[in-house]
Design an enzyme around this catalytic site. Sequence first.
Site, PDB file in Angstrom:
ATOM      1  CG  HIS A 262      -2.105   0.986   1.576  1.00 30.49           C
ATOM      2  ND1 HIS A 262      -2.896   1.034   0.474  1.00 30.49           N
ATOM      3  CD2 HIS A 262      -1.419   2.358   1.703  1.00 30.49           C
ATOM      4  CE1 HIS A 262      -3.077   2.653   0.857  1.00 30.49           C
ATOM      5  NE2 HIS A 262      -2.723   3.382   1.611  1.00 30.49           N
ATOM      6  CG  ASP A 264      -0.792   6.182   2.087  1.00 36.10           C
ATOM      7  OD1 ASP A 264      -1.289   5.866   1.799  1.00 36.10           O
ATOM      8  OD2 ASP A 264      -0.154   5.795   3.586  1.00 36.10           O
ATOM      9  CG  ASP A 374      -5.005   4.104   4.219  1.00 39.53           C
ATOM     10  OD1 ASP A 374      -5.576   3.605   5.417  1.00 39.53           O
ATOM     11  OD2 ASP A 374      -3.977   4.420   4.461  1.00 39.53           O
TER      12      ASP A 374
HETATM   13 ZN   LIG Z   1      -3.216   4.715   2.816  1.00 41.31          ZN
END
Ligand SMILES: [Zn+2]
Length: 1014
Positions: A262, A264, A374
Amino acid sequence: MHDDRTLVEARLKRVLEERIRPAVYPESVPLTVSVWTAPGEPVPVAEGLAAPRSPIAVGDAWGAPWSTSWLTVAGTVPEAWAGRTVEALIDLGFDANMPGFQCEGLVYRPDGSPVKGLNPQNQWVRIAAPAAGGEPVLLHVEAAANPVILDYHPFLPTELGDKETAGDKPQYRLARMDLAVFDETVWQLVLDLEVLGELMAELPADGARRWELLRAVERALDAIDLQDVNGTAAAARSHLVEVLAAPAAPSAHRIGAIGHAHIDSAWLWPLRETVRKVARTAANMTALLEDEPDFLYTMSQAQQFAWIKEHRPEVYARVKKAVADGRFVPAGGMWVESDTNMPSSEAMARQFVHGKRFFLAEFGIENEEAWLPDTFGFTGGLPQIIRNAGSKWLLTQKISWSQINKFPHHTFLWEGIDGTRIFTHFPPVDTYNCSMKGSEIAHAARNFKDKGVARHSLAPTGWGDGGGGTTREMVGKAARLRDLEGSAAVRWQRPAEFFAEAEAEYPKPPVWVGELYLELHRATLTSQARTKQGNRRSENLLREAELWCATAALRTGLAYPYERLDRIWKTVLLHQFHDILPGSSIAWVHREAEATYAGLAAELEELIGAAQRALAGDPAGGRELVFNGAPHGRSAVPAGGAAVAVAGPGDCAVTAREGGGFVLDNGLLRVVVDGDGLVVSSVDAASGREAVAPGARANLLQLHPDFPNMWDAWDVDQFYRNTVTDLLAADEVAVHAEGPAEVAVRVARSFGSSTVTQTLTLRAGSGRLDIDTEVDWHEAEKFLKLAFPLDVHTERYAAETQFGHQFRPTHTNTSWDAAKFEACNHRFVHLAEPGWGVALATPSTYGHDVTRAVRAEDGGTTTTVRFSLLRAPRFPDPRTDQGRHRFRHSLVPGAEIGDAVREGYAVGLPERRVTGSAEAVRPLVELDQDALVVSAVKLADDGSGDLVVRVYESGGGRARGRLATSFALAAAVPCDLLERPWDGTRGEVVADGDGVRLALRPFELVTLRLTPAR
Ligand SMILES: [Zn+2]
């Protein structure tokens, strides 16, 4: 038998830690290291490779914050290692507990081709297996000194979050730079013992399996000669073969693991660093896919693929090949993993359009799952958008972060405001960084709420955010967990295969209706106000640019700016990433975002100006044309068209009020402002009804202390309400405009280190009180609210979301209701009793709260709406929101839901005036039913010249109407969001001459492709 369980468990722990793990690399020799530090921002690979080096040694400090060092490591494989597996071990000064949040490296061969990433949990580079003695070794490492922002003591304010304030103190010390022999047998033994030891700890202490594992582990430990681990590892492993071969129970939970990182798109690092994080991780994962034939990896966010393509073409070639092999799986079909609360209807749609289109163009793949592990909550508008994008599934695990209520399902149908249902899965492993630990696997199986009717869950596996993705150790553990007694069964599985299997095994899943509200991170609706305003301004300008450019293209032949609009949209979509738009990134990210939005605004204004000038004709004509980009007609100018300005009669008046203050009246609305600059009365002439609660005052600024327990930029905790200061004292209350076209009162206040100026304006012909608030904000850890106590008795209120509105309670009956103490609106909040209501509209404030109280004096109900203007958290940006801000909020008494929709659009889309020779600009399309609202008018992205019009039912009821075109219409076809013909429209769409008859269901959206007759 005597109980020696804890003794054996403690023995396993110590022997693994102190003897077996160190024996994975039994011999090593140091590499020589040299370095060049790039003077500023990262440089191209060729430049980094060619730059002159100076010596550096293990133990030396390196890496000013955000700097890049190019290391060269060199050595020779000792002759004695011939025939053995040799790896380089490169420890840049990593803290293994923080994968993703510190320094990282990307290893290159001398020819510039990338090898793999270096991360805290991934420090090895394979040199040769088997090695030839005397082999020279030469590698280069592009090492990024990303500083630690979120440290062991989390959420402390830091200046490290912007290169302009971070200083130049080195952040790391080179820890290990060696060539080493890799003993694979010992490495395998470590994984055997970890898997069995971790499984053992999850099994009941009175169960036979636990004791079988304990005795097998004990026999293995007995077989190890602690002075010769490498020589005895194989014998130790032989004692574990039997327990590792015992198959899982037939009823065991089934976990589809998918390699994942994951990442960002910006957060505790700037956008430019994400470009490199993605490249390092993709380099690691394509290498791991080559080493591990069963392994599968998924990566979301088309933007991140696009970055690799642009900036690291060699890595992209490897990605493309692995995608073609079906093993590197693009997921999600969105441009980025965006926030879903705040993006407008169109922006949310375009996330899918641009994401899916990229995957289709690059890989020929169309995703059917939305992948948002998320994101901070999901609006009731999203299911319909997912479906209209041609997708049908949703994955997230974020709702497991809710503070108060435990969500009742892991696999279910999620129903949106229009009735669309999406098959949704929350991985019960409760993380998107699974590392194949026994505790995680057992938690997933125990936690899964749909046991007995379903058996499958998904586990995104790997370190994110520059942690490097999945490790070979995770792959090794997953192989042992494939069919192991006492454990859930794990196998690598593509997301689409998981969803197909989960859907097939669960024909009647439970249903959850309405938004998936995250009971956490509620302050992300408010933090970094300028970023949020930049987003909204860009969305509004894009609407106008598409509308006027399409109109000019069809009417005047002006070239439609396909490429510029495409690029601008992608930039806006990128900034809707779930740590940028929510305001939870470092100062650097938000500083850049403001500059980027300013650039986009200038470019869009230029496009709008050029189109409107083309439509208005020769300025020498001297006619002032008013352009209306809103979806409703106003001041005699049709929606999407232009007409010559007519000055209304104007009958606004302002008079002094007895006892101080002023009365503003325009014949539609009468507003009384008291001597403190607060609104004590607001009566709409049509109903004669008072909107402000008796004894209360609206336009009240309230200041709360705001220091959450964690996650400063993200969270506001419920206790903030316990303390409040009403900002009553005014420095000045004076008439600002005296009519007749408009009247206004100006109010100035000061508090703390800040000042605020408000202008309350009533315009001729408008039933809306506009409140423009300018704040010079210099507070720390405070929350500023603007309150409207209203005399309305209602159990629920409406807040606009994508393609409609959602209702929330005004009470706190249940823990679910109470948890929604801060929520999101788009352009309006509306509350009503039957027959009469009030709307509050705003062009750029998303956060709000609504509470109710019953008055002792008269037993009536006061429902108070408060907009959330500003916060001042100090982490991760220590100066969040300091400085000047402007807001507009509008009070619309006597508003039905349709008025709320109309005023919501109107406040964000002011009329534009252009001088030309044309008498009017007729809209391309006109609708004869107010509830049917146009959300986009544009030319089709395929360049065919077709017009694409998106319409939705905005009132929550059924609406029939006709969309008339002002051009000869050859064909009208309903489409999906990607502008492809689509038969999924549920309402009626019937071509009817030069128009289309529409009958839409509540909140239904329909995309029409209109082909002009040529
Ligand atoms: Zn995130």
